[in-house]
Design a protein around this motif. Sequence first.
Motif, PDB file in Angstrom:
ATOM      1  N   GLY A 182       9.458  -4.828   0.883  1.00 34.28           N
ATOM      2  CA  GLY A 182       9.420  -5.741  -0.248  1.00 34.28           C
ATOM      3  C   GLY A 182       7.974  -5.988  -0.658  1.00 34.28           C
ATOM      4  O   GLY A 182       7.066  -5.256  -0.260  1.00 34.28           O
ATOM      5  N   CYS A 183       7.760  -7.053  -1.448  1.00 34.65           N
ATOM      6  CA  CYS A 183       6.398  -7.341  -1.906  1.00 34.65           C
ATOM      7  C   CYS A 183       6.285  -8.812  -2.298  1.00 34.65           C
ATOM      8  O   CYS A 183       7.144  -9.329  -3.010  1.00 34.65           O
ATOM      9  CB  CYS A 183       6.033  -6.457  -3.096  1.00 34.65           C
ATOM     10  N   PRO A 184       5.205  -9.490  -1.845  1.00 31.67           N
ATOM     11  CA  PRO A 184       5.024 -10.901  -2.189  1.00 31.67           C
ATOM     12  C   PRO A 184       4.406 -11.123  -3.574  1.00 31.67           C
ATOM     13  O   PRO A 184       4.368 -12.252  -4.053  1.00 31.67           O
ATOM     14  CB  PRO A 184       4.081 -11.408  -1.095  1.00 31.67           C
ATOM     15  N   ALA A 185       3.912 -10.053  -4.217  1.00 39.00           N
ATOM     16  CA  ALA A 185       3.213 -10.216  -5.496  1.00 39.00           C
ATOM     17  C   ALA A 185       4.164 -10.618  -6.633  1.00 39.00           C
ATOM     18  O   ALA A 185       3.780 -11.308  -7.568  1.00 39.00           O
ATOM     19  CB  ALA A 185       2.464  -8.938  -5.862  1.00 39.00           C
ATOM     20  N   LYS A 186       5.410 -10.151  -6.577  1.00 42.79           N
ATOM     21  CA  LYS A 186       6.465 -10.533  -7.524  1.00 42.79           C
ATOM     22  C   LYS A 186       6.092 -10.267  -8.984  1.00 42.79           C
ATOM     23  O   LYS A 186       6.384 -11.079  -9.865  1.00 42.79           O
ATOM     24  CB  LYS A 186       6.845 -12.002  -7.339  1.00 42.79           C
ATOM     25  N   CYS A 187       5.447  -9.135  -9.246  1.00 37.93           N
ATOM     26  CA  CYS A 187       5.128  -8.765 -10.626  1.00 37.93           C
ATOM     27  C   CYS A 187       6.418  -8.611 -11.429  1.00 37.93           C
ATOM     28  O   CYS A 187       7.411  -8.050 -10.936  1.00 37.93           O
ATOM     29  CB  CYS A 187       4.330  -7.469 -10.656  1.00 37.93           C
ATOM     30  N   ALA A 188       6.412  -9.098 -12.646  1.00 38.50           N
ATOM     31  CA  ALA A 188       7.639  -9.200 -13.441  1.00 38.50           C
ATOM     32  C   ALA A 188       8.265  -7.854 -13.765  1.00 38.50           C
ATOM     33  O   ALA A 188       9.474  -7.761 -13.968  1.00 38.50           O
ATOM     34  CB  ALA A 188       7.348  -9.960 -14.734  1.00 38.50           C
ATOM     35  N   PHE A 189       7.464  -6.798 -13.806  1.00 38.24           N
ATOM     36  CA  PHE A 189       7.936  -5.484 -14.223  1.00 38.24           C
ATOM     37  C   PHE A 189       8.352  -4.605 -13.051  1.00 38.24           C
ATOM     38  O   PHE A 189       8.717  -3.446 -13.228  1.00 38.24           O
ATOM     39  CB  PHE A 189       6.828  -4.757 -15.000  1.00 38.24           C
ATOM     40  N   CYS A 190       8.303  -5.149 -11.822  1.00 42.76           N
ATOM     41  CA  CYS A 190       8.486  -4.328 -10.624  1.00 42.76           C
ATOM     42  C   CYS A 190       9.769  -4.702  -9.894  1.00 42.76           C
ATOM     43  O   CYS A 190       9.976  -5.855  -9.503  1.00 42.76           O
ATOM     44  CB  CYS A 190       7.289  -4.507  -9.691  1.00 42.76           C
ATOM     45  N   ALA A 191      10.636  -3.702  -9.680  1.00 36.84           N
ATOM     46  CA  ALA A 191      11.897  -3.935  -8.975  1.00 36.84           C
ATOM     47  C   ALA A 191      11.666  -4.347  -7.526  1.00 36.84           C
ATOM     48  O   ALA A 191      12.443  -5.121  -6.960  1.00 36.84           O
ATOM     49  CB  ALA A 191      12.765  -2.677  -9.030  1.00 36.84           C
ATOM     50  N   THR A 192      10.583  -3.864  -6.910  1.00 33.84           N
ATOM     51  CA  THR A 192      10.285  -4.234  -5.524  1.00 33.84           C
ATOM     52  C   THR A 192      10.019  -5.726  -5.411  1.00 33.84           C
ATOM     53  O   THR A 192      10.565  -6.413  -4.545  1.00 33.84           O
ATOM     54  CB  THR A 192       9.059  -3.452  -5.002  1.00 33.84           C
ATOM     55  N   GLY A 193       9.171  -6.240  -6.286  1.00 33.49           N
ATOM     56  CA  GLY A 193       8.825  -7.656  -6.243  1.00 33.49           C
ATOM     57  C   GLY A 193      10.018  -8.553  -6.470  1.00 33.49           C
ATOM     58  O   GLY A 193      10.131  -9.636  -5.881  1.00 33.49           O
ATOM     59  N   GLN A 194      10.940  -8.099  -7.311  1.00 30.88           N
ATOM     60  CA  GLN A 194      12.121  -8.912  -7.616  1.00 30.88           C
ATOM     61  C   GLN A 194      13.067  -9.015  -6.428  1.00 30.88           C
ATOM     62  O   GLN A 194      13.894  -9.921  -6.370  1.00 30.88           O
ATOM     63  CB  GLN A 194      12.842  -8.339  -8.840  1.00 30.88           C
ATOM     64  N   SER A 195      12.947  -8.099  -5.469  1.00 25.37           N
ATOM     65  CA  SER A 195      13.827  -8.141  -4.290  1.00 25.37           C
ATOM     66  C   SER A 195      13.230  -8.962  -3.162  1.00 25.37           C
ATOM     67  O   SER A 195      13.851  -9.133  -2.120  1.00 25.37           O
ATOM     68  CB  SER A 195      14.132  -6.721  -3.801  1.00 25.37           C
ATOM     69  N   GLY A 196      12.004  -9.490  -3.355  1.00 24.60           N
ATOM     70  CA  GLY A 196      11.400 -10.386  -2.375  1.00 24.60           C
ATOM     71  C   GLY A 196      10.601  -9.676  -1.288  1.00 24.60           C
ATOM     72  O   GLY A 196      10.603  -8.454  -1.175  1.00 24.60           O
ATOM     73  N   PHE A 197       9.905 -10.470  -0.485  1.00 22.77           N
ATOM     74  CA  PHE A 197       9.056  -9.960   0.594  1.00 22.77           C
ATOM     75  C   PHE A 197       9.716 -10.225   1.944  1.00 22.77           C
ATOM     76  O   PHE A 197      10.238 -11.312   2.189  1.00 22.77           O
ATOM     77  CB  PHE A 197       7.683 -10.636   0.549  1.00 22.77           C
ATOM     78  N   VAL A 198       9.689  -9.219   2.819  1.00 22.69           N
ATOM     79  CA  VAL A 198      10.271  -9.355   4.155  1.00 22.69           C
ATOM     80  C   VAL A 198       9.183  -9.382   5.225  1.00 22.69           C
ATOM     81  O   VAL A 198       9.049 -10.338   5.975  1.00 22.69           O
ATOM     82  CB  VAL A 198      11.287  -8.222   4.442  1.00 22.69           C
ATOM     83  N   ARG A 199       8.384  -8.300   5.294  1.00 21.40           N
ATOM     84  CA  ARG A 199       7.325  -8.243   6.313  1.00 21.40           C
ATOM     85  C   ARG A 199       6.352  -7.113   6.016  1.00 21.40           C
ATOM     86  O   ARG A 199       6.607  -6.247   5.171  1.00 21.40           O
ATOM     87  CB  ARG A 199       7.929  -8.044   7.707  1.00 21.40           C
ATOM     88  N   ASN A 200       5.229  -7.139   6.745  1.00 20.51           N
ATOM     89  CA  ASN A 200       4.266  -6.044   6.682  1.00 20.51           C
ATOM     90  C   ASN A 200       4.761  -4.860   7.507  1.00 20.51           C
ATOM     91  O   ASN A 200       5.508  -5.028   8.469  1.00 20.51           O
ATOM     92  CB  ASN A 200       2.911  -6.486   7.248  1.00 20.51           C
ATOM     93  N   LEU A 201       4.332  -3.667   7.131  1.00 18.24           N
ATOM     94  CA  LEU A 201       4.561  -2.481   7.952  1.00 18.24           C
ATOM     95  C   LEU A 201       3.412  -2.325   8.935  1.00 18.24           C
ATOM     96  O   LEU A 201       2.273  -2.705   8.649  1.00 18.24           O
ATOM     97  CB  LEU A 201       4.651  -1.231   7.078  1.00 18.24           C
ATOM     98  N   SER A 202       3.702  -1.762  10.089  1.00 20.10           N
ATOM     99  CA  SER A 202       2.643  -1.419  11.040  1.00 20.10           C
ATOM    100  C   SER A 202       1.973  -0.126  10.584  1.00 20.10           C
ATOM    101  O   SER A 202       2.503   0.616   9.752  1.00 20.10           O
ATOM    102  CB  SER A 202       3.232  -1.231  12.438  1.00 20.10           C
ATOM    103  N   ALA A 203       0.812   0.142  11.144  1.00 16.61           N
ATOM    104  CA  ALA A 203       0.106   1.386  10.811  1.00 16.61           C
ATOM    105  C   ALA A 203       0.983   2.598  11.098  1.00 16.61           C
ATOM    106  O   ALA A 203       1.019   3.561  10.321  1.00 16.61           O
ATOM    107  CB  ALA A 203      -1.205   1.472  11.589  1.00 16.61           C
ATOM    108  N   GLY A 204       1.714   2.543  12.202  1.00 21.56           N
ATOM    109  CA  GLY A 204       2.593   3.654  12.563  1.00 21.56           C
ATOM    110  C   GLY A 204       3.720   3.854  11.577  1.00 21.56           C
ATOM    111  O   GLY A 204       4.105   4.987  11.275  1.00 21.56           O
ATOM    112  N   GLU A 205       4.279   2.761  11.056  1.00 23.65           N
ATOM    113  CA  GLU A 205       5.362   2.858  10.071  1.00 23.65           C
ATOM    114  C   GLU A 205       4.840   3.407   8.750  1.00 23.65           C
ATOM    115  O   GLU A 205       5.571   4.076   8.016  1.00 23.65           O
ATOM    116  CB  GLU A 205       5.997   1.486   9.859  1.00 23.65           C
ATOM    117  N   ILE A 206       3.586   3.145   8.448  1.00 25.55           N
ATOM    118  CA  ILE A 206       2.980   3.684   7.225  1.00 25.55           C
ATOM    119  C   ILE A 206       2.755   5.188   7.369  1.00 25.55           C
ATOM    120  O   ILE A 206       3.165   5.983   6.521  1.00 25.55           O
ATOM    121  CB  ILE A 206       1.646   2.956   6.921  1.00 25.55           C
ATOM    122  N   VAL A 207       2.129   5.575   8.468  1.00 25.63           N
ATOM    123  CA  VAL A 207       1.832   6.992   8.720  1.00 25.63           C
ATOM    124  C   VAL A 207       3.124   7.808   8.866  1.00 25.63           C
ATOM    125  O   VAL A 207       3.199   8.960   8.406  1.00 25.63           O
ATOM    126  CB  VAL A 207       0.952   7.128   9.979  1.00 25.63           C
TER     127      VAL A 207
END
Length: 349
Positions: free
Chosen positions: A111-136
Amino acid sequence: MRKNLLDFSYEELIEEFNKLGLEKFRVDQVWDWIYKKKVFSFSEMTNLSKEHREALSDRFLINIPELLDMQISQIDKTTKFLWKLEDGNTIESVLLFHPDRVTACISSQVGCPAKCAFCATGQSGFVRNLSAGEIVAQVIAMEKERRVNIGNVVYMGMGEPLLNYNEVVKSVKMLNHKKGKNMSMRRISISTVGIPERIVQLGNDLPEVKLAISLHAPTNFKRDMIVPMNKKYSVEEIIHAAKEYQRITKNRVTFEYILIREFNDFVDDAEKLAELLRGMGAYVNLIPINPVPTIGEIKMERPHHWAIERFKEVLDKHNIENEIRKEKGTDIDAACGQLRRRHIDKKKA
């Protein structure tokens, strides 16, 4: 509890392996299996002894996300992935195919905490950060799934990378490490909605990495309406930080500008944007919006073709280098957050 081996940097793994009585070159072997051969089970790492494999299996997991859905564009091969993480949360990644390279667009948060009006991710809310391993792991998993060699990485998927700063920086260094992906820092881009102090810090910590700033409006009045975080970090503060970043790195900054019909696509908006960026040598990506549900009084609709061209002409007149982004994956849910949101909606139904 076993730990995710992908969360450890090369140097950290040397220490961890040393605790198990394993020499430094064993880290090289394991990273080679993971990053080069795409093998994620210790039992298959045949140049390690049975004892070593068992010791590593007792202490570590290699957490590669589970593929829940994959969409492949019939137009340009753009591939959208929906991944399930160890805790059941889902994230998205995208592969973009160019004539001379393959680019991975990866997520940094659930998800994403920024909640930009044009972004479907932001509209679904923020859950948590990813770890470096989850990103890689997104990069490694996409390479294995589509049998490609990813040459460029952009942190432009789900999440605001600079709000997960430490893990994002760590993941960049892991992708860059010569024993891992060995990707040049110059082939990595980080996109941010604009966190001024982190922009400056990024310039000091990763001066070769490219920076893209999601601006989308040239004034605080309009940006406040579509980018809630602008109320905390003003346009002026962001531009000041971008100039400081340029002073530190000597890099050109890219500004992302989503064009929304009859909201921020007027000549006056283009004139104000040109004035804001004057003398910076900036590059502007003009992005006609992927339509999303209307927010408040703003209809999130794509501008007329002539309005997009008119906006570009104003920037050209003021010698602001710019490009209208070529759309990819128009026949699939390529916009960030769409696939995940559809999956969430299905579960609720």
